[in-house]
Motif scaffolding. Structure first.
Motif, PDB file in Angstrom:
ATOM      1  N   VAL A  66      59.492 -60.094  29.030  1.00  0.00           N
ATOM      2  CA  VAL A  66      59.408 -60.359  27.591  1.00  0.00           C
ATOM      3  C   VAL A  66      58.177 -61.179  27.191  1.00  0.00           C
ATOM      4  CG1 VAL A  66      60.541 -61.499  25.650  1.00  0.00           C
ATOM      5  CG2 VAL A  66      61.862 -60.040  27.192  1.00  0.00           C
ATOM      6  N   PRO A  67      57.832 -62.303  27.871  1.00  0.00           N
ATOM      7  CA  PRO A  67      56.676 -63.084  27.402  1.00  0.00           C
ATOM      8  C   PRO A  67      55.373 -62.291  27.304  1.00  0.00           C
ATOM      9  CG  PRO A  67      57.990 -64.385  28.909  1.00  0.00           C
ATOM     10  CD  PRO A  67      58.564 -63.008  28.952  1.00  0.00           C
ATOM     11  N   PRO A  68      54.938 -61.546  28.333  1.00  0.00           N
ATOM     12  CA  PRO A  68      53.716 -60.752  28.148  1.00  0.00           C
ATOM     13  C   PRO A  68      53.913 -59.559  27.221  1.00  0.00           C
ATOM     14  CG  PRO A  68      54.634 -60.342  30.326  1.00  0.00           C
ATOM     15  CD  PRO A  68      55.408 -61.477  29.738  1.00  0.00           C
ATOM     16  N   LEU A  69      55.160 -59.103  27.057  1.00  0.00           N
ATOM     17  CA  LEU A  69      55.420 -57.996  26.140  1.00  0.00           C
ATOM     18  C   LEU A  69      55.118 -58.398  24.698  1.00  0.00           C
ATOM     19  CD1 LEU A  69      56.536 -55.086  25.964  1.00  0.00           C
ATOM     20  CD2 LEU A  69      58.803 -56.092  25.636  1.00  0.00           C
ATOM     21  N   ALA A  87      60.288 -63.822  16.429  1.00  0.00           N
ATOM     22  CA  ALA A  87      61.428 -62.949  16.718  1.00  0.00           C
ATOM     23  C   ALA A  87      61.560 -62.683  18.214  1.00  0.00           C
ATOM     24  CB  ALA A  87      61.283 -61.636  15.952  1.00  0.00           C
ATOM     25  N   MET A  88      60.445 -62.403  18.875  1.00  0.00           N
ATOM     26  CA  MET A  88      60.493 -62.116  20.308  1.00  0.00           C
ATOM     27  C   MET A  88      60.833 -63.358  21.125  1.00  0.00           C
ATOM     28  SD  MET A  88      60.121 -58.925  20.743  1.00  0.00           S
ATOM     29  CE  MET A  88      59.857 -58.895  22.513  1.00  0.00           C
ATOM     30  N   ASN A  89      60.397 -64.521  20.667  1.00  0.00           N
ATOM     31  CA  ASN A  89      60.743 -65.757  21.380  1.00  0.00           C
ATOM     32  C   ASN A  89      62.230 -66.071  21.255  1.00  0.00           C
ATOM     33  OD1 ASN A  89      58.286 -66.603  22.570  1.00  0.00           O
ATOM     34  ND2 ASN A  89      57.538 -67.299  20.575  1.00  0.00           N
ATOM     35  N   ILE A  90      62.812 -65.753  20.099  1.00  0.00           N
ATOM     36  CA  ILE A  90      64.262 -65.925  19.951  1.00  0.00           C
ATOM     37  C   ILE A  90      64.999 -65.027  20.941  1.00  0.00           C
ATOM     38  CG2 ILE A  90      66.208 -65.540  18.391  1.00  0.00           C
ATOM     39  CD1 ILE A  90      64.376 -66.389  16.085  1.00  0.00           C
ATOM     40  N   TYR A  91      64.535 -63.763  21.040  1.00  0.00           N
ATOM     41  CA  TYR A  91      65.156 -62.849  21.998  1.00  0.00           C
ATOM     42  C   TYR A  91      64.917 -63.321  23.434  1.00  0.00           C
ATOM     43  CZ  TYR A  91      66.076 -58.618  24.676  1.00  0.00           C
ATOM     44  OH  TYR A  91      66.553 -57.726  25.601  1.00  0.00           O
ATOM     45  N   ASN A  92      63.725 -63.839  23.699  1.00  0.00           N
ATOM     46  CA  ASN A  92      63.419 -64.327  25.047  1.00  0.00           C
ATOM     47  C   ASN A  92      64.329 -65.489  25.429  1.00  0.00           C
ATOM     48  OD1 ASN A  92      61.927 -64.522  27.504  1.00  0.00           O
ATOM     49  ND2 ASN A  92      60.721 -66.185  26.625  1.00  0.00           N
TER      50      ASN A  92
END
Length: 417
Positions: A343-346, A404-409
């Motif tokens: 997820v982080p590099p995504l 948003a992606m950090n919340i999912y991460n």
């Protein structure tokens, strides 16, 4: 009994701001901040002076003047008599639409390529290696232009679909036409209408709002079923089957609503020199969408591959010892754990897709860069205001995606006790 006293504290003097470690870091930070403010003040003052020398002011009033140019496609109502502000909104929506679709397809393609590159089948693994190394080492702009050239030169003309039994071109399932002018798809339509929606929703009516409401209520009902099943499992040790209940919660209300509204598909039909009806995906949109998907998918494939390799082989061996197949092991054991690495590099790849949508200018796609950062600036001469709005918009989009992606991460990260 004598008391020991420490060395007397030295009185404060200016030299201590740099020589004393207690003050040095803060002093440097304050000075750097002051220099930054001075540089910003000089830049603003210099800009104001140059604008005054040119007889111009700093104003966003141009946003409410008539745009005078057409935009296609447009997700909301728009014409050449609309304002530059509405043209910017249309360009923003076009950017978000192609970015969202490219992120979705690139993710699917990247996961498949990343997993297949680790396949035991030598041919499949080598083919995926060729794809990854070829697409990620060639600029995205070239792939966009290649797709645009294929669509405009290799696809049949609409006239090739003429006749009862055309041989030069065939419509897929009698509803999809792939031509050199784009792809024509059937669109959902309704025989009945619940009425027009507020003006802010553009061409959409209350039918779509009713569908979204049913979907939201079905999701709430599904979560209630899952929660109840978890409670039963906690009390009895056995989890009741909920798939048929969830299927009913999602399917039955939607089927009833669609039947009442008279749901059907409006298929494209050849009339005159072109197709009418349905939805047209223009070549510029297809080229940008597919080009970004193929290009970024190669990078995501490497991210997925590295995430899978980061998981200990003992996890796969334990899953196989329990009788899980290779596919279920990858889906249920490996990929959920690999998400912490993937997820982080995504996030960076999703941001790259969003920013690379500005390359659509090369094939005529009217995104935010082409509208607000292109035609609007050329017509109004407000290059400073236009570029400032353009940069702030891209920053806002990027920060929103990152948030948003950090919340999912954080949700998929390993929870330590």
């Amino acid at each position: 009994m004598t008391m020991k006293t420490g060395a007397p504290r030295q009185p404060f003097h200016l030299g201590m701001l740099f020589n004393d470690t207690r003050y040095r870091a803060r002093t440097i930070q304050i000075l750097a901040f002051i220099l930054l403010l001075l540089a910003a003040a000089w830049l603003v003052d210099n800009t104001i002076r140059n604008l005054a020398a040119l007889g111009k002011d700093f104003s966003f009033g141009f946003l409410w003047s008539t745009a005078g140019y057409d935009i296609s496609p447009h997700a909301i109502d728009y014409s050449s008599t609309s304002t530059h502000a509405r043209a910017a909104v249309v360009g923003l929506l076009n950017t978000l639409i192609v970015a969202a679709m490219a992120c979705l397809t690139a993710s699917i393609l990247g996961v498949l390529a990343g997993v297949l590159r680790l396949s035991d089948n030598w041919i499949v693994a080598r083919l995926m290696t060729i794809y990854v190394e070829s697409f990620r080492n060639i600029p995205a702009l070239l792939w966009i232009i290649v797709v645009a050239a294929v669509m405009s030169q290799a696809m049949p003309t609409p006239n090739a679909f003429r006749g009862e039994h055309p041989t030069a071109a065939i419509m897929l399932w009698d509803s999809i036409a792939v031509t050199n002018r784009g792809i024509y798809l059937p669109t959902p339509a309704f025989s009945q209408s619940l009425g027009p929606a507020p003006d802010v929703l553009g061409a959409f009516d209350l039918n779509y709002l009713a569908i979204l409401t049913i979907v939201a209520l079905s999701l709430i009902g599904h979560r209630g079923l899952v929660k109840h099943a978890a409670q039963v499992q906690g009390k009895t040790g056995q989890r009741p089957a909920t798939w048929w209940k969830s299927l009913g919660v999602f399917a039955l209300p939607m089927i009833i609503l669609l039947y009442v509204l008279g749901f059907h598909f409006d298929c494209p039909a050849l009339k005159g020199l072109n197709f009418t009806g349905g939805l047209q995906l223009r070549n510029a949109f297809i080229a940008l969408w597919i080009g970004l998907s193929l290009y970024t998918g190669a990078f995501i494939a490497e991210i997925v591959r590295s995430g899978i390799l980061a998981i200990s082989k003992g996890q796969s061996e334990a899953a196989h010892a329990l009788g899980l197949s290779s596919g279920r092991t990858m889906r249920l054991v490996i990929l959920p754990q690999a998400l912490r690495v993937i997820v982080p590099p995504l996030i960076s790849q999703y941001l790259n897709i969003t920013k690379n949508t500005s390359l659509g200018l090369a094939v005529g796609y009217m995104d935010l860069r082409s509208t607000l950062g292109g035609i609007t600036i050329n017509q109004t001469g407000r290059e400073l205001e236009g570029m400032l709005m353009l940069m702030l918009t891209y920053v806002a989009i990027s920060l929103s995606i990152s948030a948003a992606m950090n919340i999912y991460n954080n949700r998929v990260s390993l929870k330590e006790r």
